[in-house]
Motif scaffolding. Sequence first.
Motif, PDB file in Angstrom:
ATOM      1  N   LEU A 352      20.469 -10.844   3.714  1.00  0.00           N
ATOM      2  CA  LEU A 352      21.531 -11.450   4.515  1.00  0.00           C
ATOM      3  C   LEU A 352      21.857 -10.641   5.775  1.00  0.00           C
ATOM      4  O   LEU A 352      21.935 -11.195   6.874  1.00  0.00           O
ATOM      5  CB  LEU A 352      22.795 -11.618   3.658  1.00  0.00           C
ATOM      6  CG  LEU A 352      24.016 -12.187   4.387  1.00  0.00           C
ATOM      7  CD1 LEU A 352      23.747 -13.612   4.850  1.00  0.00           C
ATOM      8  CD2 LEU A 352      25.252 -12.140   3.498  1.00  0.00           C
ATOM      9  N   VAL A 353      22.069  -9.353   5.643  1.00  0.00           N
ATOM     10  CA  VAL A 353      22.475  -8.534   6.796  1.00  0.00           C
ATOM     11  C   VAL A 353      21.415  -8.567   7.883  1.00  0.00           C
ATOM     12  O   VAL A 353      21.718  -8.769   9.078  1.00  0.00           O
ATOM     13  CB  VAL A 353      22.767  -7.086   6.354  1.00  0.00           C
ATOM     14  CG1 VAL A 353      23.115  -6.223   7.563  1.00  0.00           C
ATOM     15  CG2 VAL A 353      23.907  -7.057   5.333  1.00  0.00           C
ATOM     16  N   ASP A 354      20.153  -8.389   7.506  1.00  0.00           N
ATOM     17  CA  ASP A 354      19.069  -8.414   8.495  1.00  0.00           C
ATOM     18  C   ASP A 354      18.963  -9.787   9.154  1.00  0.00           C
ATOM     19  O   ASP A 354      18.730  -9.889  10.371  1.00  0.00           O
ATOM     20  CB  ASP A 354      17.742  -8.061   7.826  1.00  0.00           C
ATOM     21  CG  ASP A 354      17.679  -6.599   7.399  1.00  0.00           C
ATOM     22  OD1 ASP A 354      18.448  -5.787   7.957  1.00  0.00           O
ATOM     23  OD2 ASP A 354      16.876  -6.281   6.505  1.00  0.00           O
ATOM     24  N   ARG A 355      19.143 -10.844   8.369  1.00  0.00           N
ATOM     25  CA  ARG A 355      19.034 -12.202   8.914  1.00  0.00           C
ATOM     26  C   ARG A 355      20.131 -12.469   9.936  1.00  0.00           C
ATOM     27  O   ARG A 355      19.878 -13.036  11.013  1.00  0.00           O
ATOM     28  CB  ARG A 355      19.079 -13.216   7.782  1.00  0.00           C
ATOM     29  CG  ARG A 355      18.966 -14.660   8.235  1.00  0.00           C
ATOM     30  CD  ARG A 355      18.706 -15.600   7.066  1.00  0.00           C
ATOM     31  NE  ARG A 355      19.755 -15.566   6.071  1.00  0.00           N
ATOM     32  CZ  ARG A 355      20.886 -16.250   6.167  1.00  0.00           C
ATOM     33  NH1 ARG A 355      21.130 -16.987   7.245  1.00  0.00           N
ATOM     34  NH2 ARG A 355      21.788 -16.201   5.217  1.00  0.00           N
ATOM     35  N   LEU A 356      21.373 -12.071   9.628  1.00  0.00           N
ATOM     36  CA  LEU A 356      22.467 -12.301  10.567  1.00  0.00           C
ATOM     37  C   LEU A 356      22.321 -11.439  11.815  1.00  0.00           C
ATOM     38  O   LEU A 356      22.657 -11.882  12.932  1.00  0.00           O
ATOM     39  CB  LEU A 356      23.808 -12.029   9.887  1.00  0.00           C
ATOM     40  CG  LEU A 356      24.210 -13.029   8.793  1.00  0.00           C
ATOM     41  CD1 LEU A 356      25.585 -12.685   8.243  1.00  0.00           C
ATOM     42  CD2 LEU A 356      24.211 -14.461   9.327  1.00  0.00           C
ATOM     43  N   ASP A 361      21.233 -11.434  17.612  1.00  0.00           N
ATOM     44  CA  ASP A 361      20.381 -10.962  18.702  1.00  0.00           C
ATOM     45  C   ASP A 361      19.724 -12.149  19.407  1.00  0.00           C
ATOM     46  O   ASP A 361      19.604 -12.173  20.642  1.00  0.00           O
ATOM     47  CB  ASP A 361      19.329 -10.001  18.154  1.00  0.00           C
ATOM     48  CG  ASP A 361      18.484  -9.406  19.257  1.00  0.00           C
ATOM     49  OD1 ASP A 361      19.030  -8.675  20.102  1.00  0.00           O
ATOM     50  OD2 ASP A 361      17.256  -9.677  19.277  1.00  0.00           O
ATOM     51  N   ARG A 362      19.316 -13.153  18.615  1.00  0.00           N
ATOM     52  CA  ARG A 362      18.660 -14.337  19.193  1.00  0.00           C
ATOM     53  C   ARG A 362      19.593 -15.097  20.125  1.00  0.00           C
ATOM     54  O   ARG A 362      19.161 -15.616  21.174  1.00  0.00           O
ATOM     55  CB  ARG A 362      18.170 -15.242  18.064  1.00  0.00           C
ATOM     56  CG  ARG A 362      17.434 -16.487  18.539  1.00  0.00           C
ATOM     57  CD  ARG A 362      16.654 -17.097  17.391  1.00  0.00           C
ATOM     58  NE  ARG A 362      17.507 -17.782  16.437  1.00  0.00           N
ATOM     59  CZ  ARG A 362      17.713 -19.106  16.441  1.00  0.00           C
ATOM     60  NH1 ARG A 362      17.150 -19.854  17.384  1.00  0.00           N
ATOM     61  NH2 ARG A 362      18.462 -19.667  15.531  1.00  0.00           N
ATOM     62  N   PHE A 363      20.869 -15.169  19.761  1.00  0.00           N
ATOM     63  CA  PHE A 363      21.835 -15.882  20.599  1.00  0.00           C
ATOM     64  C   PHE A 363      22.521 -14.956  21.601  1.00  0.00           C
ATOM     65  O   PHE A 363      23.406 -15.391  22.338  1.00  0.00           O
ATOM     66  CB  PHE A 363      22.885 -16.559  19.716  1.00  0.00           C
ATOM     67  CG  PHE A 363      22.385 -17.802  19.024  1.00  0.00           C
ATOM     68  CD1 PHE A 363      22.375 -19.017  19.682  1.00  0.00           C
ATOM     69  CD2 PHE A 363      21.907 -17.741  17.731  1.00  0.00           C
ATOM     70  CE1 PHE A 363      21.913 -20.170  19.062  1.00  0.00           C
ATOM     71  CE2 PHE A 363      21.447 -18.883  17.084  1.00  0.00           C
ATOM     72  CZ  PHE A 363      21.440 -20.104  17.748  1.00  0.00           C
TER      73      PHE A 363
END
Length: 514
Positions: A352-356, A361-363
Motif C-alpha cells: 500500500l505505501v509504495d503504491r500510494l 508522484d505520478r500526479f
Amino acid sequence: MRGLVLEFARQRRRPDRAGIDRLARVLGLALAPLLLLGALVAGEGLGTALVVAALPLSVATALGRPILKHDIRRDSLTGLEDRAALIRRLDRMLRAPETARRAVAAMAVEIDGFKHLEQRHGRPAVERVLRRIGDRLQDGLRSDDGLARLDGPSFGIALSSSRRFDLESAIQLGQRLQQAVADPIEIEGGQVHASISIGFALAQRLEQPGGAELLQAATLALIEAQRGGTASIRSYSEAMRHRISVRNGLSDEIAGALDRGDICAHFQPQISLGDGGISGMEALARWHHPDRGLIPPAEFLPVAEQAGLMSRLGEVMVQDGLNALRLWDAAGLKVPQVGVNFSQVELADPRLVDRLAWELDRFDLQPDRLVIEVLETVVAHRLEDVVVRNLSGLSRLGCRLDLDDFGTGHAAITSIRRFSIQRLKIDRSFVSRLDCDPEQRKMVAAILTMAERLGLETLAEGVETRGERDALRMLGCSHAQGFGVARPMPRAETEAWIRAAQAKPAPLSSRRAI
C-alpha cells in the motif's frame, strides 16, 4: 424392555435420541439369543417361523445397520439429524391439511464468528462448543420440533404448531434460542461466549413450499441477518429474495463497472467553521448503472467486498481523487486536500505505501494533500500487524490521517497518538439535533476538549441544518461536512460550487461557548 426404554425417553423433556439408539442396539443384541432359544423350546412351526423372522430385525438393530429406506441419519459429532432428515421432516409437516401447513416454519441458525473461534482454539474445544450449542438449542425446542446440524457451525430447525405460526411468535422463539446459547461455555483453559444469528421462513409466505425450499428460504434470511451484524434475526420474504437476486446480479456486473468507469468518485465539500473556506473534499464511491441509474453505496459496497474487489475500488477512488486535485489546481481553484476512505482489506495490503507514493508522484502532488480516512473500528485494540505498519508508513510518507466515525468504535487514546492521527471525524450520531439537545452538546463538548488537549483537529460529519452548524462553531469544532453544507457531486459539477463558495463573504467568527 425396549418398550420401557422408549417410555422413559418420552417422559424426558429432551430425549437423548442418540443414547436411546445405542441402548436399543445393545438390547437387541442381548435379545437375539433369547429369541433363538424361544424358537427351539416352542418347537411349533408357527412359533419358530415368527421368531426366526424377528431374529434378523434384532441383529440389524443391534449392529446399527439401516433396515428401512428412510431411516434417520445422524451427525456423528452432535448426534443430531442431518440435512436430508430435516428436509424429510419438513416435507411430512407440509403434507398436513391446509390449516396445519400454515403453522409450519423453518429456521437456519449459525454461530457468529466461528472462523475466529477455530483460529483461537483447538479442534477439541471447537467440537465441545458445537455439541453444547446443539444441546442448548435442543433444550429450547419442543419435543415435536426437529433440530439438525447442517454443516460446520450451522443448524436447521423444523417447527410446527397446533395454532398458526406467525411472525411475532417466530421472533420470540428466535430470541429465546439466542438466550439459551448465551451462557459461557467452559473449555480447556477458559470460556467461550457464543452468539447465534437466525433466519426463518414461514410456510405461508411461500407459494408452493417443499421442505428443501422452506429450508433454503430460511438460509437466505440467515444471510440477510448476518449482514445486519452479530445476533441478528431476519424473516424471509419475497422482497428479500428480490434484493438478493439483484445483489447477485450486481456481483456479476461490478468488475466490468469498475473497468468501464461506471463506478467513480463523487466529492463532498468540507468547510472550515472558522472562516467558511473550503478545507477539503471527500471522495465517495458512486455507481452509475446504465439501467438502474445511480446505485447507492449501501447496495454495492457489500457486493464489492464479497467479490474481493475492495482493493480495486480503493485504487479507483485514489486515482479519481488525485486527478480531481490536479484539475482543480489547473483551474486555479483552492482545494487543500482530498480524503479517501480505506477499508481494512486495503490497509492490510503490504504494497500500500509504495503504491500510494507512486500515485502521488505520478500526479505530481505532495503527500499531505491526500487524507487517509480510517474507521475507528480498524485501529481499536490493534497491536502489531500489517495495518499498523502501513499506517505508520503513510504517516512517515507525509499523508494525513483522519479517524472516521469517532465515538462508535472504542479506540483508545493511546491508539490515536500511536497512529499519528491528525483529525477526528465526529460521527453523525453525536451531531444530530445538537442545537436543541443539551446532552448532545455536553458529549460533543467533551470530545472537542479532548481533541484540543491532544492537539487534534476535528470535523463534524452529517451536518444537516444551520442550527447544528452554528452550534458546532460555537463549541469550537474546526470543520464540518454534510448535506447542510453540500451533497456529494460529480467532479464536473464541483467547479461551479467551489467558485460560488469562494465568492461568499466569510462568516463572523464566534468564540467558543459551552
